[in-house]
Design an enzyme around this catalytic site. Structure first.
Site, PDB file in Angstrom:
ATOM      1  N   TYR A 146       0.897  -1.274  -0.007  1.00 28.65           N
ATOM      2  CA  TYR A 146      -0.104   0.028   0.126  1.00 28.65           C
ATOM      3  C   TYR A 146       0.668   1.235   0.083  1.00 28.65           C
ATOM      4  CZ  TYR A 146      -3.094   3.702   1.848  1.00 28.65           C
ATOM      5  OH  TYR A 146      -3.505   5.010   1.915  1.00 28.65           O
ATOM      6  N   SER A 150      -4.245  12.036   8.876  1.00 27.60           N
ATOM      7  CA  SER A 150      -5.034  11.628   7.503  1.00 27.60           C
ATOM      8  C   SER A 150      -6.577  11.430   8.117  1.00 27.60           C
ATOM      9  CB  SER A 150      -4.573  10.499   6.725  1.00 27.60           C
ATOM     10  OG  SER A 150      -5.359   9.924   5.914  1.00 27.60           O
ATOM     11  N   GLN A 159      -5.701  16.510   8.119  1.00 27.44           N
ATOM     12  CA  GLN A 159      -5.821  16.640   6.574  1.00 27.44           C
ATOM     13  C   GLN A 159      -7.363  16.076   6.487  1.00 27.44           C
ATOM     14  OE1 GLN A 159      -6.652  13.231   4.961  1.00 27.44           O
ATOM     15  NE2 GLN A 159      -6.882  14.077   3.072  1.00 27.44           N
ATOM     16  N   TYR A 213     -10.350  15.033   3.748  1.00 30.34           N
ATOM     17  CA  TYR A 213     -11.021  14.503   2.601  1.00 30.34           C
ATOM     18  C   TYR A 213     -12.324  15.165   2.251  1.00 30.34           C
ATOM     19  CZ  TYR A 213      -7.249  11.417   1.128  1.00 30.34           C
ATOM     20  OH  TYR A 213      -6.006  10.826   0.525  1.00 30.34           O
ATOM     21  N   THR A 230      -7.413  18.025   0.936  1.00 26.81           N
ATOM     22  CA  THR A 230      -6.931  17.138  -0.266  1.00 26.81           C
ATOM     23  C   THR A 230      -7.880  17.410  -1.108  1.00 26.81           C
ATOM     24  OG1 THR A 230      -5.467  15.754   1.275  1.00 26.81           O
ATOM     25  CG2 THR A 230      -5.947  15.037  -1.190  1.00 26.81           C
ATOM     26  N   ARG A 259      -4.387   1.328  -7.880  1.00 25.95           N
ATOM     27  CA  ARG A 259      -3.218   0.642  -7.579  1.00 25.95           C
ATOM     28  C   ARG A 259      -3.119  -0.747  -7.219  1.00 25.95           C
ATOM     29  NH1 ARG A 259      -4.154   4.720  -2.850  1.00 25.95           N
ATOM     30  NH2 ARG A 259      -4.056   6.794  -4.235  1.00 25.95           N
ATOM     31  N   LYS A 296      -4.039  20.874  -0.535  1.00 21.46           N
ATOM     32  CA  LYS A 296      -2.981  19.922  -0.906  1.00 21.46           C
ATOM     33  C   LYS A 296      -3.416  19.137  -2.199  1.00 21.46           C
ATOM     34  CE  LYS A 296      -0.587  15.686   0.492  1.00 21.46           C
ATOM     35  NZ  LYS A 296      -1.337  14.835   0.094  1.00 21.46           N
ATOM     36  N   HIS A 350       0.313  13.362  -4.832  1.00 21.57           N
ATOM     37  CA  HIS A 350      -0.251  12.408  -4.149  1.00 21.57           C
ATOM     38  C   HIS A 350       0.626  11.092  -4.104  1.00 21.57           C
ATOM     39  CE1 HIS A 350      -4.099  11.872  -1.871  1.00 21.57           C
ATOM     40  NE2 HIS A 350      -3.867  10.676  -1.747  1.00 21.57           N
ATOM     41  N   ARG A 395       0.084   8.439  -6.537  1.00 21.98           N
ATOM     42  CA  ARG A 395      -0.774   7.389  -6.598  1.00 21.98           C
ATOM     43  C   ARG A 395      -2.161   7.652  -7.190  1.00 21.98           C
ATOM     44  NH1 ARG A 395       0.630   4.916  -1.755  1.00 21.98           N
ATOM     45  NH2 ARG A 395      -1.532   4.674  -0.849  1.00 21.98           N
TER      46      ARG A 395
HETATM   47  C1  GLV Z   1      -4.968   7.944   0.126  1.00 20.41           C
HETATM   48  O1  GLV Z   1      -5.236   7.873   1.398  1.00 20.41           O
HETATM   49  C2  GLV Z   1      -4.149   6.985  -0.552  1.00 20.41           C
HETATM   50  O2  GLV Z   1      -4.148   5.756  -0.382  1.00 20.41           O
HETATM   51  O3  GLV Z   1      -3.328   7.592  -1.480  1.00 20.41           O
END
Ligand code: GLV
Length: 387
Positions: free
Chosen positions: A25, A107, A128, A130, A156, A165, A252, A276, A279
């Site tokens: 991750y 986060s 942070q 979202y 963000t 991913r 951000k 990011h 990502r």
């Molecule tokens: C967000 O939290 C990520 O996984 O990039």
């Protein structure tokens, strides 16, 4: 204790100690990972100019980010699931940051909640945020951050939807980890990690579970984001968030000068140039390469920070030389955390500090706030001329 001299040392130990699902991750970029790779390799294209016979005594890396004193211009970036990398990971990282004198950013997708971190630290941290559809959740999140005395909100803006991913899908990433024959077999080899996790109750998304409505599987990051995040986010909506939070605000996830200009108009105190960590949009420009055009567009209007790709003090120095007032490390501190808990985060900060301090001295400076682009040799095509 092994001798740790560079961030890569911490990464090697981290890889051995933490379950594959969480290592993957952290270590993934989206799709082909081109942007993830270039975030780091583009730093190597900038050369530092060594100067000699210049007084190097009495150096300082003290600076300010959004008017707050920092012992060096390096904040810990918000990283989702940090409490899965090491038990109570967000608390441990926040403690290391406060002792070092740098900001910690929690986060929204953390394991330890805002309240958990506030109760277990003594200095304000940054929150942070979202951008979710649910207004009640958003207002409560800002209120909770205020009650916890957070000294900045970091909104963000580059994750309305999530970049793919591959490894997260293949591993069935979740918090806590789903028990499959593969995940059990792998976790059985991570004894210290497992013993730590057994000591804590913090194994769920602490800011979400019990706070957000209508999410079918709150253990899954991808199902969470696809259901709860606001795909229709626009700058007017960000202005509404500005009204929900009256403290310092950082935006951000900016990688294009036009968006940097938009961000200036919402009343933010700083923007973070970031993709990011590679990502989200694979194929986007690396953050360090995007920085010069953004500095040209807004450098005299707003404080600019840089995130994505920093793995060394030399990287920090290069970003500062290009005009950033502050930088963020994400993976670099997670390696330390997964390797050795709080002591590992401290070690990551020490490594970066020493690299930055000595490299600054080699470049003929004694004060990080005086560093400018004179210390760099920048290839003519670095900022890019695009059709
Ligand atoms: C967000 O939290 C990520 O996984 O990039």
């Amino acid at each position: 204790m092994p001798v740790i001299t560079e961030i890569e040392d911490l990464k090697r130990i981290y890889r051995r100690r933490v379950p594959k699902m969480f290592y993957d991750y952290c270590e993934s970029g989206s799709w082909t990972e081109q942007t993830f790779r270039e975030n780091t390799s583009d730093f190597d294209k900038l050369y530092l100019r060594q100067r000699v016979a210049i007084d190097m005594a009495d150096r300082t890396t003290k600076s300010q980010m959004i008017g707050q004193d920092v012992s060096m211009p390096v904040a810990l970036a918000p990283v989702g699931l940090t409490g899965m990398q090491h038990f109570d990971g967000e608390i441990k990282a926040a403690r290391a940051a406060e002792k070092f004198g740098v900001p910690f950013t929690l986060s929204t997708m953390s394991i330890c909640s805002i309240e958990d971190v506030a109760e277990n630290t003594s200095k304000p941290f940054w929150m942070q945020v979202y951008t979710l559809k649910d207004d009640d959740f958003m207002q409560r999140l800002f209120d909770r951050a205020k009650d916890a005395k957070c000294s900045a909100a970091v909104i963000t803006v580059d994750l309305q939807i999530m970049g793919q991913r591959h490894r997260d899908l293949k591993n069935g990433l979740s918090a806590p980890p789903k028990l499959t024959p593969q995940s059990i077999a792998n976790m059985m080899t991570k004894v210290q990690w497992g013993l730590g996790m057994l000591q804590t109750k913090r194994r769920f998304f602490g800011n979400i579970v019990g706070h957000a409505k209508g999410v079918a599987d709150p253990a899954s990051l991808s199902s969470w984001t696809s259901q709860a995040f606001d795909q229709s986010l626009n700058w007017d909506r960000i202005r509404e968030f500005r009204k929900m939070w009256d403290g310092p605000l950082i935006i951000k996830g900016i990688i294009d000068p036009r968006d940097a200009l938009e961000a200036c108009n919402v009343g933010a105190d700083a923007i973070v140039v970031s993709n990011h960590g590679g990502r989200q949009l694979d194929g986007a420009l690396s953050a360090i390469r995007a920085l010069p055009a953004i500095m040209d567009a807004v450098g005299d209007k707003i404080e600019v920070h840089l995130d994505s790709g920093i793995r060394s003090g030399q990287d920090v120095l290069k970003a500062i030389a290009l005009g950033a007032k502050g930088t963020y490390i994400g993976r670099a501190f997670v390696y330390g955390l997964g390797a050795m808990g709080e002591a590992g985060v401290t070690r990551a900060l020490e490594v970066i500090h020493k690299e930055m301090d000595l490299s600054m001295a080699f470049c003929g400076h004694r004060d990080i706030t005086t560093v400018n682009s004179d210390i760099l040799m920048i290839p003519k095509d670095f900022p890019g001329e695009w059709l």
